[in-house]
Design a protein around this motif. Sequence first.
Motif, PDB file in Angstrom:
ATOM      1  N   ALA A  61       9.544  36.596 -12.510  1.00 22.47           N
ATOM      2  CA  ALA A  61      10.864  36.696 -11.889  1.00 22.47           C
ATOM      3  C   ALA A  61      11.964  36.283 -12.872  1.00 22.47           C
ATOM      4  O   ALA A  61      13.030  36.904 -12.941  1.00 22.47           O
ATOM      5  CB  ALA A  61      10.910  35.814 -10.633  1.00 22.47           C
ATOM      6  N   ALA A  62      11.680  35.237 -13.660  1.00 26.88           N
ATOM      7  CA  ALA A  62      12.664  34.809 -14.655  1.00 26.88           C
ATOM      8  C   ALA A  62      12.839  35.882 -15.722  1.00 26.88           C
ATOM      9  O   ALA A  62      13.953  36.112 -16.215  1.00 26.88           O
ATOM     10  CB  ALA A  62      12.217  33.488 -15.285  1.00 26.88           C
ATOM     11  N   LEU A  63      11.759  36.552 -16.091  1.00 29.37           N
ATOM     12  CA  LEU A  63      11.851  37.648 -17.059  1.00 29.37           C
ATOM     13  C   LEU A  63      12.716  38.776 -16.512  1.00 29.37           C
ATOM     14  O   LEU A  63      13.559  39.346 -17.224  1.00 29.37           O
ATOM     15  CB  LEU A  63      10.447  38.163 -17.394  1.00 29.37           C
ATOM     16  N   TYR A  64      12.526  39.094 -15.255  1.00 28.68           N
ATOM     17  CA  TYR A  64      13.329  40.153 -14.630  1.00 28.68           C
ATOM     18  C   TYR A  64      14.810  39.776 -14.667  1.00 28.68           C
ATOM     19  O   TYR A  64      15.688  40.614 -14.935  1.00 28.68           O
ATOM     20  CB  TYR A  64      12.860  40.367 -13.191  1.00 28.68           C
ATOM     21  N   GLU A  65      15.101  38.484 -14.417  1.00 35.32           N
ATOM     22  CA  GLU A  65      16.482  38.040 -14.441  1.00 35.32           C
ATOM     23  C   GLU A  65      17.071  38.139 -15.848  1.00 35.32           C
ATOM     24  O   GLU A  65      18.241  38.508 -16.035  1.00 35.32           O
ATOM     25  CB  GLU A  65      16.563  36.593 -13.933  1.00 35.32           C
ATOM     26  N   ALA A  66      16.234  37.826 -16.880  1.00 32.02           N
ATOM     27  CA  ALA A  66      16.703  37.953 -18.259  1.00 32.02           C
ATOM     28  C   ALA A  66      17.036  39.408 -18.570  1.00 32.02           C
ATOM     29  O   ALA A  66      18.012  39.702 -19.271  1.00 32.02           O
ATOM     30  CB  ALA A  66      15.642  37.424 -19.216  1.00 32.02           C
ATOM     31  N   LYS A  67      16.241  40.323 -18.068  1.00 41.33           N
ATOM     32  CA  LYS A  67      16.524  41.756 -18.256  1.00 41.33           C
ATOM     33  C   LYS A  67      17.832  42.133 -17.565  1.00 41.33           C
ATOM     34  O   LYS A  67      18.663  42.871 -18.108  1.00 41.33           O
ATOM     35  CB  LYS A  67      15.361  42.589 -17.697  1.00 41.33           C
ATOM     36  N   ARG A  68      17.977  41.613 -16.343  1.00 40.50           N
ATOM     37  CA  ARG A  68      19.163  41.982 -15.563  1.00 40.50           C
ATOM     38  C   ARG A  68      20.446  41.466 -16.212  1.00 40.50           C
ATOM     39  O   ARG A  68      21.494  42.129 -16.152  1.00 40.50           O
ATOM     40  CB  ARG A  68      19.033  41.403 -14.145  1.00 40.50           C
ATOM     41  N   GLN A  69      20.361  40.304 -16.881  1.00 38.31           N
ATOM     42  CA  GLN A  69      21.561  39.727 -17.480  1.00 38.31           C
ATOM     43  C   GLN A  69      21.894  40.327 -18.853  1.00 38.31           C
ATOM     44  O   GLN A  69      22.831  39.891 -19.500  1.00 38.31           O
ATOM     45  CB  GLN A  69      21.384  38.210 -17.621  1.00 38.31           C
ATOM     46  N   GLY A  70      21.107  41.301 -19.304  1.00 36.52           N
ATOM     47  CA  GLY A  70      21.486  41.981 -20.525  1.00 36.52           C
ATOM     48  C   GLY A  70      20.448  41.960 -21.633  1.00 36.52           C
ATOM     49  O   GLY A  70      20.705  42.434 -22.738  1.00 36.52           O
ATOM     50  N   ARG A  71      19.259  41.357 -21.406  1.00 37.77           N
ATOM     51  CA  ARG A  71      18.161  41.333 -22.385  1.00 37.77           C
ATOM     52  C   ARG A  71      18.484  40.419 -23.592  1.00 37.77           C
ATOM     53  O   ARG A  71      19.558  39.875 -23.693  1.00 37.77           O
ATOM     54  CB  ARG A  71      17.812  42.745 -22.862  1.00 37.77           C
ATOM     55  N   ASN A  72      17.459  40.285 -24.464  1.00 40.72           N
ATOM     56  CA  ASN A  72      17.564  39.453 -25.675  1.00 40.72           C
ATOM     57  C   ASN A  72      18.020  38.035 -25.321  1.00 40.72           C
ATOM     58  O   ASN A  72      18.927  37.485 -25.915  1.00 40.72           O
ATOM     59  CB  ASN A  72      18.513  40.072 -26.697  1.00 40.72           C
ATOM     60  N   ARG A  73      17.300  37.448 -24.350  1.00 41.86           N
ATOM     61  CA  ARG A  73      17.643  36.087 -23.928  1.00 41.86           C
ATOM     62  C   ARG A  73      16.434  35.457 -23.247  1.00 41.86           C
ATOM     63  O   ARG A  73      15.463  36.138 -22.906  1.00 41.86           O
ATOM     64  CB  ARG A  73      18.853  36.087 -22.989  1.00 41.86           C
ATOM     65  N   THR A  74      16.520  34.133 -23.056  1.00 43.72           N
ATOM     66  CA  THR A  74      15.468  33.404 -22.337  1.00 43.72           C
ATOM     67  C   THR A  74      16.069  32.846 -21.067  1.00 43.72           C
ATOM     68  O   THR A  74      17.184  32.290 -21.074  1.00 43.72           O
ATOM     69  CB  THR A  74      14.901  32.251 -23.188  1.00 43.72           C
ATOM     70  N   ILE A  75      15.323  32.977 -19.961  1.00 49.07           N
ATOM     71  CA  ILE A  75      15.768  32.484 -18.659  1.00 49.07           C
ATOM     72  C   ILE A  75      14.638  31.664 -18.071  1.00 49.07           C
ATOM     73  O   ILE A  75      13.487  32.086 -18.060  1.00 49.07           O
ATOM     74  CB  ILE A  75      16.132  33.644 -17.707  1.00 49.07           C
ATOM     75  N   ALA A  76      14.964  30.471 -17.568  1.00 45.68           N
ATOM     76  CA  ALA A  76      13.974  29.604 -16.928  1.00 45.68           C
ATOM     77  C   ALA A  76      14.047  29.785 -15.425  1.00 45.68           C
ATOM     78  O   ALA A  76      15.136  29.972 -14.851  1.00 45.68           O
ATOM     79  CB  ALA A  76      14.221  28.143 -17.291  1.00 45.68           C
ATOM     80  N   ALA A  77      12.865  29.727 -14.785  1.00 47.80           N
ATOM     81  CA  ALA A  77      12.802  29.867 -13.322  1.00 47.80           C
ATOM     82  C   ALA A  77      13.419  28.643 -12.658  1.00 47.80           C
ATOM     83  O   ALA A  77      13.360  27.536 -13.187  1.00 47.80           O
ATOM     84  CB  ALA A  77      11.356  30.041 -12.887  1.00 47.80           C
TER      85      ALA A  77
END
Length: 619
Positions: A603-619
Motif C-alpha cells: 500500500a505504501a508503494l502504491y502511495e509512492a507511485k501516486r505521489q509521482g514515483r522516485n520516492r520512498t513512502i512509509a506505511a
Amino acid sequence: MNPSTLRRQALLLMLFLALAVIAAEAWNYAAGRRHEIVSIQEGMANLARSVAQETESSIAMADVALIGFAQAMQSDRAALDRVQGHLWSQLETQPLLRGLALQDAEGRLLAGLAARGGVVQPDTPVLLAPAAELQRHLTRPGWQLLVGAPQRVPGGEDWIIPLSRRFEDADGRLAGLVVAALDLGALEQRLGGFALGRRGSMMLIRDDGLLLVRFPSLVSAFGRRFDFAQHDEAGPGDPSGRTDYISPIDGRRRIGAYHISPTYGIGVGAARELQEALAAWKLRAWARLAVMAVLLIASLTLGLHLIRQVLRRQAAEQARLASEAHFRLLAEHASDMVARLGPDGRFRYVSPAAQRLIGVPPEALLGRPIADVALEEDRPALAMALAEADHPGHRGQVAFRVARDDGATAWIETTLQRVQESGEGAGYVTVSRDVTDRRALEEELSTRATTDGLTGLANRRHLDEALARAWQQAVERGAPLAVLLLDIDHFKLFNDQYGHQAGDAALRAVAAAIRRCIRDKDDVAARYGGEEFAVILPGAEAAGAARVAERVRQAIAGLAIPHVRHPLGHVTTSIGIAAWCPSAPADMAVSTGPEQLLAAADAALYEAKRQGRNRTIAA
C-alpha cells in the motif's frame, strides 16, 4: 627286532630329532633376528613418517606467513609501515618461531621481532639471514622456500634454523628476504619425546644432506652431512626406506628408517642402536632355547598327541586365514572403503580405498577411533549410528564430513554392521563411499529452487519462507521487523523502448544495487515478481528502514540507466516501507502478521507511485 637294535634305533632317532631341533632353532634364531630387525625398522618408519609430517606442518605454518609477507612486500612496498603488527600476531600464534624479520638485499633489517614460546620479546635482537643465504637466493631465483643451516641466536646459546623467502623489485631482481627463525631447541624436545632407547637417535636432514637437528643433541654434529640414500638397504631412489649403518657421528651401528618430505625436502631419520634394540629379543631367544632343551625328551614322548593337536589347530587357523583372505580380497578390490572396527570403535583393518576417499593412508588409521576422521560437529551423528548398529538386526547409517589433507571437505556415507563374534572377531564392519558429488548436486538443486534465475536474488518462494521465519523470530525475541517493497518506475515503457534483453540487464543491475545496500548476513533481498523487488530487514525499526530504503533508491538512481520515456531520463524506483515494532501502541502497529506487513508495504508503494514515483513512502 631285538632290544639292542631297538635301543640303538631309538637312540639314533632321538639323536636325529635332537640335531633337527637344534638346526631348526638355529634357523629360527637367524630368521627371528632378521624379523625383529625388520619389525624395529617398520616401527621407526612409522615414527619417521609421523615426525616428517609434523615437521612439514610446522614449516608450512611458518611458510604461509613468509609467503604472505613476501607477496605483500613485492606488490606494495608501502606495506612495510603496517608489517610490525602482523609480525607480532604471527609470532603469538606460532610458538615454534623465535623470530620473524624482513631485510633488504644488502642484509639490512627492515622490520622484525623476536619471540620465544609464542611470547613476543621486543627488546631481543632479531635474527637475519646470513650472507650465505642471500647468496643462495641470488643463485637460485624463484619463490621456493630455502631452509638454512643451524645457527646460534644472536647474543645467546640457543640454536635456530632460518627459513627464508625472497621478494623482488619491479625489475625482477632480489629486493630482500622474509626470514623466520625455527626454534631448534623446541624441535629437539619434540624429538626427545619418542621411545628410541638410551642410544637411539633421530635426525632432521636438509635436501642436500646437511644435518639440521639431532637427538640426542650434539652441537658438534651441526653442519655435517648425512645421505640417507647411501644407507638405504633397497638402494637410492625412494623418499622412504630402511637403514642399517655405522653412525659417522658416534661410530655405533644403528637400524631404523627414514622419510623425506616431498614438499620441503626435509628428511627425518629414526634409528635404534642395534644391540640395545635386540637385547630383549635375545633374552627371549635364549630362554626359548633353554626351554626347548629341557622339553625335548618330553616332546618326543608326547609327539603324537601334540601333532594331532597341532593339525587340528592348523586346520582351524587355515580356515580362519582363508576366510580373512577372502574378506581382504573383496575389500581391497572394492571402490568403497571397507573397514573393521573393534568393540571400542577403533580401526583394526582399513582397505586401500581410504587413500582415495579421505586422503589418509590405511595404516595411518589403524588404532584410531572412527570418530577421528569426521569433523567435530558431525561426530554426534556418527556416535548415534554406532549405537544403532549395536541393536540386533539393525544397521547404522550416517553421512558425515571429513577434512582431507589437501584442504578439501568431502561427504562420506557409511553403513555400520555389528559382527556377532567372540574374541578378536567382535566389533563392526563398515562400508563407506564418497557422496560429495551427490550432496553438491542436492545443494545446487536446493539453491536453484530458492533463487531467481535472472537476478540471483531469492525468489518469491524463498521470500515467503524467510518472511515467515523473520516474523516468528521477531515475535519470540520482541525485536522490530521491517519490509521494503520496490517497483521500477515506467518499466513497461522501458521494455517497449529498449527491448526485453535490455530490460533483463536493467533488472540485474537493480538487483546488484539492492544487494550492495543491505547486510549480507541478516537481510534478505528477493525478486517479488516482474520489476518488483522486496527486502526483509530483521531488527530494523521504521527510521532505520527508511534510511535503507533511501539508500537503495539513490543507489538505483545512481546507476544512471538511460530511460528516454521517463521524465527524469533514467531509471528510478518507488519504495514502500512497512515496519512492525513490538513496543509500539496497538493503534500504531501496521500489521499483525507477515502477510499484513507485506500488504502494508504494498500500500505504501502504491502511495509512492501516486505521489509521482522516485520516492520512498512509509506505511
